[in-house]
Enzyme design. Structure first.
Site, short mmCIF file in Angstrom:
data_model
loop_
_atom_site.label_atom_id
_atom_site.label_comp_id
_atom_site.label_asym_id
_atom_site.label_seq_id
_atom_site.Cartn_x
_atom_site.Cartn_y
_atom_site.Cartn_z
N ASP A 122 0.84 -1.19 0.00
CA ASP A 122 0.00 0.00 0.00
C ASP A 122 0.88 1.24 0.00
O ASP A 122 1.86 1.32 0.75
CB ASP A 122 -0.92 0.00 1.23
CG ASP A 122 -2.14 0.89 1.02
OD1 ASP A 122 -2.53 1.10 -0.13
OD2 ASP A 122 -2.70 1.36 2.02
N HIS A 129 -3.78 14.11 0.96
CA HIS A 129 -3.91 13.22 2.11
C HIS A 129 -2.65 13.25 2.98
O HIS A 129 -2.73 13.38 4.20
CB HIS A 129 -4.17 11.78 1.63
CG HIS A 129 -4.19 10.77 2.73
ND1 HIS A 129 -5.18 10.71 3.68
CD2 HIS A 129 -3.32 9.77 3.04
CE1 HIS A 129 -4.94 9.71 4.52
NE2 HIS A 129 -3.80 9.13 4.16
N GLU A 193 -10.06 3.85 4.18
CA GLU A 193 -9.22 4.57 3.24
C GLU A 193 -9.73 4.30 1.84
O GLU A 193 -9.76 3.15 1.39
CB GLU A 193 -7.75 4.18 3.38
CG GLU A 193 -7.13 4.67 4.69
CD GLU A 193 -5.62 4.59 4.73
OE1 GLU A 193 -5.04 3.85 3.89
OE2 GLU A 193 -5.02 5.24 5.59
N GLU A 195 -9.35 4.04 -1.86
CA GLU A 195 -8.20 3.83 -2.73
C GLU A 195 -8.61 3.09 -4.00
O GLU A 195 -9.70 2.52 -4.09
CB GLU A 195 -7.12 3.00 -2.03
CG GLU A 195 -6.66 3.54 -0.69
CD GLU A 195 -5.47 2.77 -0.14
OE1 GLU A 195 -4.69 2.19 -0.94
OE2 GLU A 195 -5.31 2.74 1.10
N ASP A 227 -8.60 0.16 2.52
CA ASP A 227 -7.60 -0.34 3.48
C ASP A 227 -8.03 0.09 4.88
O ASP A 227 -7.71 1.19 5.34
CB ASP A 227 -6.22 0.21 3.13
CG ASP A 227 -5.12 -0.50 3.89
OD1 ASP A 227 -5.23 -1.72 4.08
OD2 ASP A 227 -4.14 0.16 4.28
N ARG A 231 -6.63 3.58 13.72
CA ARG A 231 -5.78 4.76 13.89
C ARG A 231 -5.12 4.85 15.27
O ARG A 231 -3.99 5.34 15.39
CB ARG A 231 -6.61 6.03 13.63
CG ARG A 231 -7.22 6.11 12.25
CD ARG A 231 -6.19 6.13 11.15
NE ARG A 231 -6.81 6.43 9.86
CZ ARG A 231 -6.18 6.36 8.70
NH1 ARG A 231 -4.91 5.98 8.66
NH2 ARG A 231 -6.80 6.65 7.56
N GLN A 234 -2.38 2.34 15.28
CA GLN A 234 -1.35 2.84 14.37
C GLN A 234 -0.48 3.90 15.03
O GLN A 234 0.75 3.91 14.90
CB GLN A 234 -2.01 3.40 13.12
CG GLN A 234 -1.04 3.91 12.06
CD GLN A 234 -1.76 4.43 10.83
OE1 GLN A 234 -2.97 4.29 10.70
NE2 GLN A 234 -1.03 5.02 9.90
N LYS A 247 -2.94 -2.08 10.18
CA LYS A 247 -3.32 -2.23 8.78
C LYS A 247 -3.54 -3.68 8.39
O LYS A 247 -3.79 -3.98 7.22
CB LYS A 247 -2.22 -1.64 7.89
CG LYS A 247 -2.01 -0.15 8.08
CD LYS A 247 -3.10 0.66 7.42
CE LYS A 247 -2.74 2.13 7.35
NZ LYS A 247 -3.70 2.88 6.53
N THR A 251 -8.40 -5.69 4.24
CA THR A 251 -8.39 -4.81 3.07
C THR A 251 -9.45 -5.33 2.13
O THR A 251 -9.38 -6.47 1.67
CB THR A 251 -7.02 -4.80 2.38
OG1 THR A 251 -6.03 -4.35 3.31
CG2 THR A 251 -7.03 -3.90 1.16
N GLU A 352 -8.99 12.46 8.25
CA GLU A 352 -8.89 13.79 7.64
C GLU A 352 -10.19 14.57 7.79
O GLU A 352 -10.19 15.75 8.16
CB GLU A 352 -8.60 13.67 6.15
CG GLU A 352 -7.24 13.17 5.77
CD GLU A 352 -7.17 12.99 4.28
OE1 GLU A 352 -6.90 13.97 3.57
OE2 GLU A 352 -7.42 11.87 3.81
#
Length: 404
Positions: A122, A129, A193, A195, A227, A231, A234, A247, A251, A352
Site C-alpha cells: 500500500d 492526504h 481509506e 483507494e 484499506d 488509527r 497505528q 493495517k 483490506t 482527515e
C-alpha cells in the site's frame, strides 16, 4: 469524453447510460451459482458472461484458464491474450452479434475474490492526504516528509487479509498508548481509506529493474480498495518502522477488475509536480485516469473526489517497487493510498474529514468521528463517457464488534 456513436450490446441492460458495466467496460471477476464451483466471468449490464462455459463451447480461447477459481492463470497469459479476448468478447456481445454467449443473472451469482493475491503493498500517493495527515501529527511546517515528492512511499501489507466486497470486517483488539504505558483495548478509532488497487499482470525477475513504460504494460487492471485502518493502534506502533497490526485487520476490494484497456480513453494528468523526478520515475505519457470516486457510511455519501488528484501513478509505484530488484509477480496488489482532494468533502478517510475527531460529521441523526460497530462503508467509482460510463460496482464491508 466524446463518442457520438457509442457501441451497444444485445444485452439491453448494458446500454443504460448509468450502467456500470456497458460493452465498453467488460471487467473480469470470479463468481459461482448455486451448486456450482467458482469460475471466471465478465460483467455486462445486469448479467455475467460465464467464461468457462463460453470457452467449453469454443467461443473464446484462453487455454482453459477460465474454469479456474481465480484469474491469475488467465492474467499470466499476457497482454496479447488480454487484447484478443477483449476484442472477441466485444464481438460476441455487440448488438447484432452472430453468436449466443452463455450468461447468468448477477442477482443469482455470488462473487469471490477475483485473484489469488500474491503480495499486497500500500502506498501513500495523494499529496492532499499526506499533507492533511502530516499537519495533524507534525504541524504544517513538517507535514510532508522530505522525500515524499521524490519517490512513492509505501509499506508491505498482508495479502492474507485481502477480502472481496461484502465480507464483514471485525474490529481489532490491540495495544494503544495510555497515560501510564500501553493499554490493551478494542480499537476506538477505526477508519476507512478510499483507494484504487492496481493488479500486476506480469512477473519480473529478482535483480531486474522495471521502467515506468514496462510497468504500464504490466498492469492488468484496477479495483476499488478500502484499506481499513485502526488509527489508535497505528499511532502507538508506527514509529520507527511504519504501520503493522493497524493495517492487518482487513483490506476490502471490489469483485470486478476494470482493465487498463477499458480505462485508456480516460487517461489524464495527475497533480502538479513540486520538483522534477529522477529519470527512472519519469512518465512519457500521463499515468492517471479521470475516475470519479465516492464513499458512503451507512448509505450516506460523505466524500467525493477523483483519481486525477494523485501525485504518484500506479506505474510509477510499480517501477519504484522493483527498483531494488524486488521481483514482482502476477497477482500482486498495489494500493494507491488514500485518494483525497483539497477540501473536507473530498477527503477519503475520516481521520482527515474530522481532523482526528475535532469536527465530527453528521449522519443518521447523530455524529461520527470514526466507524462504529454495525456501520457499513461503501466505495464507488466510474469514468464518464458520452452516453456510457466505465464503473467498478461497489466495494463494501460491514464492521462487527471486537472479539474480546
Amino acid at each position: 469524453m466524446t463518442d457520438k456513436n457509442p457501441l451497444r450490446s444485445h444485452i439491453a441492460s448494458a446500454n443504460a447510460p448509468d450502467c456500470d458495466f456497458p460493452i465498453q467496460n467488460l471487467p473480469y471477476g470470479v463468481f459461482s451459482t448455486e451448486g456450482g464451483a467458482p469460475r471466471c466471468g465478465v460483467a455486462i449490464g445486469d448479467r455475467i458472461v460465464d467464461l468457462a462455459k463460453a470457452e467449453e463451447a469454443g467461443l473464446i480461447d484462453a487455454q482453459g484458464t477460465f474454469s479456474q477459481p481465480v484469474l491469475n492463470d488467465f492474467i499470466a497469459l499476457g497482454r496479447e491474450v488480454w487484447d484478443r479476448t477483449r476484442a472477441r468478447l466485444t464481438e460476441l456481445l455487440a448488438e447484432g452479434g452472430a453468436e449466443t454467449i452463455p450468461t447468468v443473472a448477477m442477482a443469482d451469482a455470488q462473487m469471490h475474490l477475483p485473484i489469488r493475491v500474491t503480495e499486497f503493498t500500500d502506498f501513500y500517493a495523494s499529496k492532499n492526504h499526506a499533507f492533511n495527515v502530516g499537519v495533524l501529527f507534525r504541524g504544517p511546517e513538517n507535514a510532508l516528509p522530505p522525500q515524499w515528492t521524490h519517490m512513492p512511499i509505501g509499506y508491505n501489507g498482508r495479502a492474507s487479509s485481502v477480502v472481496v466486497s461484502g465480507t464483514d470486517i471485525r474490529r481489532p483488539m490491540g495495544q494503544v498508548k495510555g497515560e501510564d504505558g500501553p493499554v490493551w483495548t478494542e480499537c476506538k478509532r477505526l477508519d476507512l481509506e478510499l483507494e484504487l488497487g492496481a493488479i500486476v499482470g506480469a512477473n519480473s525477475s529478482m535483480g531486474e529493474r522495471v521502467s515506468v513504460e514496462q510497468a504500464e504494460e504490466m498492469i492488468f487492471g484496477y479495483v476499488l480498495l478500502n484499506d481499513w485502518s485502526a488509527r489508535d493502534i497505528q499511532a502507538w506502533e508506527y514509529q520507527p518502522l511504519g504501520p503493522f497490526q493497524a493495517k492487518a485487520l482487513g483490506t476490502t476490494i471490489s469483485p470486478w477488475i476494470v482493465t487498463t484497456a477499458a480505462l485508456e480513453p480516460f487517461r489524464c494528468k495527475g497533480a502538479e509536480r513540486v520538483n522534477p523526478v529522477l529519470p527512472y520515475l519519469e512518465e512519457k505519457r500521463p499515468g492517471f485516469f479521470d475516475i470519479n470516486l465516492e464513499w458512503a457510511l451507512n448509505d450516506t455519501v460523505l466524500g467525493r473526489t477523483n483519481y486525477n488528484v494523485m501525485y504518484w501513478s500506479s506505474a510509477q509505484q510499480l517501477a519504484h517497487h522493483a527498483v531494488s530488484g524486488c521481483p514482482m509477480r502476477v497477482g500482486d496488489l498495489l494500493g494507491t493510498g488514500t485518494i483525497s482532494g483539497p477540501s473536507r468533502d473530498q477527503t477519503g478517510a475520516l481521520l482527515e474529514m474530522t481532523e482526528a475527531g475535532k469536527n465530527p460529521v453528521e449522519i443518521d441523526g447523530g455524529t461520527r468521528i470514526f466507524i462504529e460497530d454495525g456501520d457499513s462503508i461503501t466505495l464507488r467509482g466510474h469514468a464518464s463517457g458520452d452516453g456510457y460510463r466505465i464503473g467498478f460496482g461497489e466495494c463494501a464491508g460491514k464492521v462487527l464488534p471486537a472479539q474480546q
